[in-house]
Design a protein around this motif. Sequence first.
Motif, PDB file in Angstrom:
ATOM      1  N   THR A 112       0.845  -1.187   0.000  1.00 56.17           N
ATOM      2  CA  THR A 112       0.000   0.000   0.000  1.00 56.17           C
ATOM      3  C   THR A 112       0.879   1.235   0.000  1.00 56.17           C
ATOM      4  O   THR A 112       1.941   1.247   0.622  1.00 56.17           O
ATOM      5  N   LEU A 113       0.455   2.270  -0.719  1.00 55.96           N
ATOM      6  CA  LEU A 113       1.104   3.572  -0.631  1.00 55.96           C
ATOM      7  C   LEU A 113       0.029   4.633  -0.477  1.00 55.96           C
ATOM      8  O   LEU A 113      -1.116   4.449  -0.919  1.00 55.96           O
ATOM      9  N   GLN A 114       0.392   5.740   0.158  1.00 57.32           N
ATOM     10  CA  GLN A 114      -0.580   6.790   0.429  1.00 57.32           C
ATOM     11  C   GLN A 114       0.138   8.120   0.587  1.00 57.32           C
ATOM     12  O   GLN A 114       1.347   8.169   0.807  1.00 57.32           O
ATOM     13  N   SER A 115      -0.638   9.187   0.446  1.00 62.68           N
ATOM     14  CA  SER A 115      -0.076  10.525   0.603  1.00 62.68           C
ATOM     15  C   SER A 115       0.321  10.748   2.059  1.00 62.68           C
ATOM     16  O   SER A 115      -0.220  10.105   2.970  1.00 62.68           O
ATOM     17  N   PRO A 116       1.290  11.651   2.327  1.00 63.49           N
ATOM     18  CA  PRO A 116       1.724  11.907   3.703  1.00 63.49           C
ATOM     19  C   PRO A 116       0.551  12.310   4.598  1.00 63.49           C
ATOM     20  O   PRO A 116      -0.312  13.093   4.193  1.00 63.49           O
ATOM     21  N   PHE A 117       0.507  11.734   5.794  1.00 65.41           N
ATOM     22  CA  PHE A 117      -0.480  12.007   6.848  1.00 65.41           C
ATOM     23  C   PHE A 117      -1.863  11.427   6.540  1.00 65.41           C
ATOM     24  O   PHE A 117      -2.800  11.670   7.307  1.00 65.41           O
ATOM     25  N   TYR A 118      -2.051  10.706   5.426  1.00 60.97           N
ATOM     26  CA  TYR A 118      -3.370  10.145   5.109  1.00 60.97           C
ATOM     27  C   TYR A 118      -3.892   9.335   6.301  1.00 60.97           C
ATOM     28  O   TYR A 118      -3.136   8.582   6.911  1.00 60.97           O
ATOM     29  N   PRO A 119      -5.190   9.453   6.684  1.00 65.33           N
ATOM     30  CA  PRO A 119      -6.280  10.197   6.030  1.00 65.33           C
ATOM     31  C   PRO A 119      -6.382  11.667   6.442  1.00 65.33           C
ATOM     32  O   PRO A 119      -7.345  12.334   6.078  1.00 65.33           O
ATOM     33  N   ARG A 120      -5.394  12.176   7.186  1.00 61.48           N
ATOM     34  CA  ARG A 120      -5.372  13.617   7.442  1.00 61.48           C
ATOM     35  C   ARG A 120      -4.924  14.351   6.190  1.00 61.48           C
ATOM     36  O   ARG A 120      -4.493  13.734   5.219  1.00 61.48           O
ATOM     37  N   ASN A 121      -5.007  15.670   6.228  1.00 62.76           N
ATOM     38  CA  ASN A 121      -4.621  16.457   5.059  1.00 62.76           C
ATOM     39  C   ASN A 121      -3.122  16.329   4.774  1.00 62.76           C
ATOM     40  O   ASN A 121      -2.290  16.347   5.692  1.00 62.76           O
ATOM     41  N   TYR A 122      -2.786  16.188   3.493  1.00 64.22           N
ATOM     42  CA  TYR A 122      -1.392  16.129   3.091  1.00 64.22           C
ATOM     43  C   TYR A 122      -0.749  17.512   3.216  1.00 64.22           C
ATOM     44  O   TYR A 122      -1.436  18.536   3.264  1.00 64.22           O
ATOM     45  N   PRO A 123       0.580  17.608   3.266  1.00 60.27           N
ATOM     46  CA  PRO A 123       1.262  18.898   3.434  1.00 60.27           C
ATOM     47  C   PRO A 123       1.325  19.676   2.117  1.00 60.27           C
ATOM     48  O   PRO A 123       1.125  19.126   1.025  1.00 60.27           O
ATOM     49  N   ASN A 124       1.617  20.962   2.234  1.00 61.51           N
ATOM     50  CA  ASN A 124       1.882  21.777   1.050  1.00 61.51           C
ATOM     51  C   ASN A 124       3.246  21.433   0.471  1.00 61.51           C
ATOM     52  O   ASN A 124       4.142  20.944   1.156  1.00 61.51           O
ATOM     53  N   ASN A 125       3.400  21.719  -0.819  1.00 65.65           N
ATOM     54  CA  ASN A 125       4.695  21.616  -1.513  1.00 65.65           C
ATOM     55  C   ASN A 125       5.325  20.229  -1.397  1.00 65.65           C
ATOM     56  O   ASN A 125       6.544  20.092  -1.271  1.00 65.65           O
ATOM     57  N   ALA A 126       4.477  19.205  -1.442  1.00 63.50           N
ATOM     58  CA  ALA A 126       4.985  17.831  -1.423  1.00 63.50           C
ATOM     59  C   ALA A 126       5.379  17.412  -2.838  1.00 63.50           C
ATOM     60  O   ALA A 126       4.740  17.810  -3.818  1.00 63.50           O
ATOM     61  N   ASN A 127       6.424  16.641  -2.940  1.00 68.31           N
ATOM     62  CA  ASN A 127       6.848  16.062  -4.225  1.00 68.31           C
ATOM     63  C   ASN A 127       7.390  14.675  -3.918  1.00 68.31           C
ATOM     64  O   ASN A 127       8.563  14.513  -3.583  1.00 68.31           O
ATOM     65  N   CYS A 128       6.524  13.678  -4.009  1.00 69.58           N
ATOM     66  CA  CYS A 128       6.852  12.322  -3.587  1.00 69.58           C
ATOM     67  C   CYS A 128       6.885  11.404  -4.806  1.00 69.58           C
ATOM     68  O   CYS A 128       5.981  11.447  -5.642  1.00 69.58           O
ATOM     69  N   VAL A 129       7.904  10.564  -4.893  1.00 68.43           N
ATOM     70  CA  VAL A 129       8.040   9.626  -5.996  1.00 68.43           C
ATOM     71  C   VAL A 129       8.238   8.222  -5.429  1.00 68.43           C
ATOM     72  O   VAL A 129       9.190   7.982  -4.679  1.00 68.43           O
ATOM     73  N   TRP A 130       7.318   7.325  -5.767  1.00 69.62           N
ATOM     74  CA  TRP A 130       7.435   5.913  -5.394  1.00 69.62           C
ATOM     75  C   TRP A 130       7.788   5.103  -6.638  1.00 69.62           C
ATOM     76  O   TRP A 130       7.145   5.249  -7.687  1.00 69.62           O
ATOM     77  N   GLU A 131       8.804   4.257  -6.532  1.00 69.71           N
ATOM     78  CA  GLU A 131       9.101   3.275  -7.569  1.00 69.71           C
ATOM     79  C   GLU A 131       8.682   1.905  -7.052  1.00 69.71           C
ATOM     80  O   GLU A 131       9.208   1.435  -6.041  1.00 69.71           O
ATOM     81  N   ILE A 132       7.720   1.279  -7.726  1.00 71.87           N
ATOM     82  CA  ILE A 132       7.244  -0.052  -7.359  1.00 71.87           C
ATOM     83  C   ILE A 132       7.951  -1.045  -8.269  1.00 71.87           C
ATOM     84  O   ILE A 132       7.692  -1.090  -9.468  1.00 71.87           O
ATOM     85  N   GLU A 133       8.869  -1.794  -7.709  1.00 71.38           N
ATOM     86  CA  GLU A 133       9.672  -2.738  -8.490  1.00 71.38           C
ATOM     87  C   GLU A 133       9.499  -4.141  -7.935  1.00 71.38           C
ATOM     88  O   GLU A 133       9.925  -4.426  -6.811  1.00 71.38           O
ATOM     89  N   VAL A 134       8.864  -5.018  -8.702  1.00 67.36           N
ATOM     90  CA  VAL A 134       8.638  -6.394  -8.276  1.00 67.36           C
ATOM     91  C   VAL A 134       9.619  -7.306  -8.996  1.00 67.36           C
ATOM     92  O   VAL A 134      10.516  -6.848  -9.704  1.00 67.36           O
ATOM     93  N   LYS A 135       9.462  -8.618  -8.840  1.00 70.42           N
ATOM     94  CA  LYS A 135      10.392  -9.575  -9.434  1.00 70.42           C
ATOM     95  C   LYS A 135      10.390  -9.471 -10.958  1.00 70.42           C
ATOM     96  O   LYS A 135       9.392  -9.091 -11.567  1.00 70.42           O
ATOM     97  N   SER A 136      11.521  -9.834 -11.558  1.00 66.02           N
ATOM     98  CA  SER A 136      11.619  -9.837 -13.014  1.00 66.02           C
ATOM     99  C   SER A 136      10.562 -10.745 -13.611  1.00 66.02           C
ATOM    100  O   SER A 136      10.208 -11.787 -13.037  1.00 66.02           O
TER     101      SER A 136
END
Length: 488
Positions: A112-136
């Motif tokens: 699972t991935l979610q925005s910062p502080f979820y379910p509370r309000n996320y912060p201003n000026n967020a820039n989040c990058v998730w790389e989901i890498e599973v098996k070949s």
Amino acid sequence: MVQTAPPLLGRLEGSSCRYDAIEVYDGGSPTDRLLGSVCRNNNRVFKSSGNQLAILFRSDVSVTARGFHAYYHSFLSSSSTQVPDTSSLTSPVWTTTEEYSCGGLLSSPSGTLQSPFYPRNYPNNANCVWEIEVKSNFRVTLVFRDVQMEGGRCLSDYVEVYDGPLHTSPLLGKFCSGYFHTYTSSSNLLTVQFYSNSRYTYRGFQADYYSTPADQSTTLLCLPDYMRAAVSRYYLQSQGYSAWNLTLNDPHCKPNITSEYVIFDIPYTHCGTVREGNNNTIIYSNVIRGSSSGSVITRNRNLHLHINCKMLQNTLAQITYIADDNFEVNETQYDRYDVNLTFYHSSYFSRPVNESPYYVDINQNLFLEAYLHSSDPNLVLFLDTCVASPDPHNFTTVTYDIIRNGCVRDSTYTTYYSPYRHIVRFRFSAFQFVRNHPSVYLQCELVVCRANDYSSRCYQGCISRSKRQASFGQQSVTVVAGPVQLRQ
């Protein structure tokens, strides 16, 4: 100016604010003018006359209750600027000073991935990058269960999903509202970027991902020293091709034929492998050619199975496809460069430190070597950033920069001559963090480039953050070393 916003909800002992209370002062400390006290749910709103508000929460030694939560926001004091009307918003529009970290590499089969502080309000000026890498040879499916952001044309706050690495891969979708958005990758890597601006914030998003096996007729692995391509014999037979008639660009390189697969181990520097590069991408390619199993004539077209390992500085992108005049098969996988970061006992770099934790004296010289494992001799390794932290899982809260964006930040940092381009050697003096942090961990970001490509990051030295962000397809290898502890 600063204003608290409804609701400022409180549930404290009593209703007269005699025992427990929240006190709001017009300034930076409780010595300034008292604007009011709160101890029950009465939706109080307070506005400062300047750029500071002080909030004091006090409780006595007896009864306790649930407590309170409040929101705040700032606005210009000019009379021409109005405070935003919050009555029509489903969630408040406020900022937060809480520390947070977001993004990163997710390598579990599901999660699972979610925005910062979820379910509370996320912060201003967020820039989040998730790389989901599973098996070949697996695919990633991503399902967004809940999305609440500033709507409209998704110019302010939004989520973007890429079919591979950020910016260098096709954009699968961009959205800022709705739910049950579902995306499936064409490879084992999917990238998610979340961005918010400096204005309104909302609940954000939550998403689940899981992995599923890809078509197993052809599989490809990009390993540190070679590519491994396996073609199903059942698949070849079903298409009218012979397992014994497959060759590479160099027909002298033979496959290993088992009862189920035809397996080629293809070196990056031999067997007719072609090496190319553009836009900071290193591409190794070869072709598996096949013919029909008929002995005299055939009405099948020849098989051209194109094998491509694309290396995006720190990422191996593995692609196979069959040429248009035959069959169209697309396989894309991703992997990481193999880079080690090791402590050594001296500047000779002959004897590595094997004990962990590594006990040192204050101001002792620490010698480190970063080593890139690859069979390609035409690669160069560059140290971009090294950051120290007392926590191996958090390099954002309490940190100290040794070097950042190629710019030296620590006066004791020194580089050493390296006999090979795939090795970086440096040193700095040992230190400790204040507030009784016993250990120090080091996280370094390194970049892999083509040798003598003077337009690449490896030859740019110290650069500003803005220039680095503008670099096309900028990626880095991140390694962690430690812990280092001072001797008692």
